[in-house]
Write an enzyme that holds these catalytic residues in place. Structure first.
Site, short mmCIF file in Angstrom:
data_model
loop_
_atom_site.label_atom_id
_atom_site.label_comp_id
_atom_site.label_asym_id
_atom_site.label_seq_id
_atom_site.Cartn_x
_atom_site.Cartn_y
_atom_site.Cartn_z
N CYS A 107 15.95 -68.62 21.15
CA CYS A 107 16.48 -67.26 21.05
C CYS A 107 17.46 -66.93 22.16
CB CYS A 107 15.33 -66.25 21.09
SG CYS A 107 14.37 -66.29 22.61
N GLU A 157 11.25 -67.20 13.41
CA GLU A 157 11.06 -66.11 14.39
C GLU A 157 12.16 -66.16 15.44
OE1 GLU A 157 9.90 -64.87 18.42
OE2 GLU A 157 9.81 -66.94 17.70
N ARG A 171 7.21 -56.18 22.79
CA ARG A 171 7.99 -57.40 22.58
C ARG A 171 8.42 -57.46 21.11
NH1 ARG A 171 8.30 -61.69 26.04
NH2 ARG A 171 8.94 -63.71 25.22
N ARG A 173 10.33 -58.72 17.83
CA ARG A 173 10.82 -59.97 17.27
C ARG A 173 11.16 -59.79 15.80
NH1 ARG A 173 11.37 -61.06 21.73
NH2 ARG A 173 10.70 -62.87 22.93
#
Length: 302
Positions: free
Chosen positions: A149, A196, A240, A242
């Site tokens: 990411c 993800e 967090r 995602r």
């Protein structure tokens, strides 16, 4: 009148009973008894609330729920591969539903070490996925990939801009790894995949990066694709966000709207070692992480 604060051991017992209820949805009392090393009558008394659940039960039931059903003699329901696996977090959910991991790829040596400690794989962990021919990867039903990411994250883009380095798909070391996921999907044609990445993937390069990803998955590979941004605070004591991308080889009656998220995730205190004398002594750990005599975490850990 002041509210009564529940004792920590009562909270622990409640957690164990909740895990026991989850386990009973998948396993018989006999299977649970065999796993925890107790007789069926004891498990029955725990389930009815006649006997408090012991401290050891929590960790033991978590192990049972996170492991493959093959541990109690049930064949795996499906096969999956774990790409850019990290320490194996995504894998846990799929094993909990009866999946068998047949291939793992992760190139960070420290992640590999932790992954093996967590999962004890029978198959070797493959390093650099870019040099692995897609045909050499075992056949599988589900592909999991938390592809890197950093090229798309806010922090990663800012850092690369400051250094004058490319980001997104122009970042040849990481950004193009999505296309390695795509070539494996094209070759193996799994029934489904779960990808993800960070939330910023949606807006990176004014949305053009994500448009390319959707074009590859939907138009070129022909998968039915659904995505949603989910905040990890529902499951961990951390904010967090995602993006989760689910794809199906055949059109699926799937919608993220059906996903029920807990209103409140765990508090940080619930996952820390307790220092009031109630910290359970796990035979496998001993005093490795926690000094039970001094009632404190070992000095080398935070």
């Amino acid at each position: 009148m002041s509210a009564k604060i529940p004792r920590e051991d009562s909270v622990s017992t409640a957690h164990s009973r909740d895990l026991l209820r989850q386990a009973r949805q998948r396993f018989t009392q006999q299977q649970i008894a065999a796993h925890v090393g107790k007789d069926v009558k004891t498990v029955r008394r725990w389930e009815k609330g006649e006997t408090p659940c012991p401290a050891m039960l929590d960790a033991t039931l978590r192990e049972l729920l996170s492991g493959s059903e093959r541990a109690v003699g049930t064949p795996a329901r499906f096969r999956f591969v774990d790409l850019f696996a990290g320490i194996g977090g995504i894998r846990l959910g799929f094993e909990a539903h009866g999946g068998e991991c047949v291939f793992t790829s992760e190139w960070n040596p420290f992640s590999n070490k932790t992954y093996l400690e967590n999962h004890g794989d029978r198959h070797a962990i493959t390093g650099d996925i870019t040099v692995v021919p897609a045909a050499d990867i075992p056949d599988h039903d589900v592909l999991l990939a938390g592809f890197p990411c950093q090229p798309f994250s806010i922090a990663g883009v800012s850092k690369k801009n400051a250094l004058g380095r490319p980001h997104g798909f122009e970042c040849t070391t990481q950004g193009t790894l999505f296309f390695d996921v795509a070539r494996i999907i094209a070759e193996k044609r799994p029934a489904a995949f779960l990808l993800e990445n960070v939330k910023n993937l949606l807006s990176h390069d004014r949305g053009r990066t994500f448009d390319v990803i959707l074009q590859v998955l939907r138009d070129e590979l022909g998968y039915d694709v659904h995505y949603r941004v989910i905040d990890g605070r529902h499951f961990t004591p951390q904010h967090r966000e995602r993006i989760i991308i689910a794809g199906f080889r055949e059109p699926a009656a799937f919608t993220w709207d059906a996903l029920a998220l807990p209103d409140e995730g765990p508090r940080l205190a619930s996952i820390l070692h307790r220092t009031d004398g109630t910290e359970p002594l796990l035979p496998a750990d001993g005093d490795r992480f926690f000094d039970h005599r001094a009632r404190r975490v070992q000095p080398k850990y935070t």
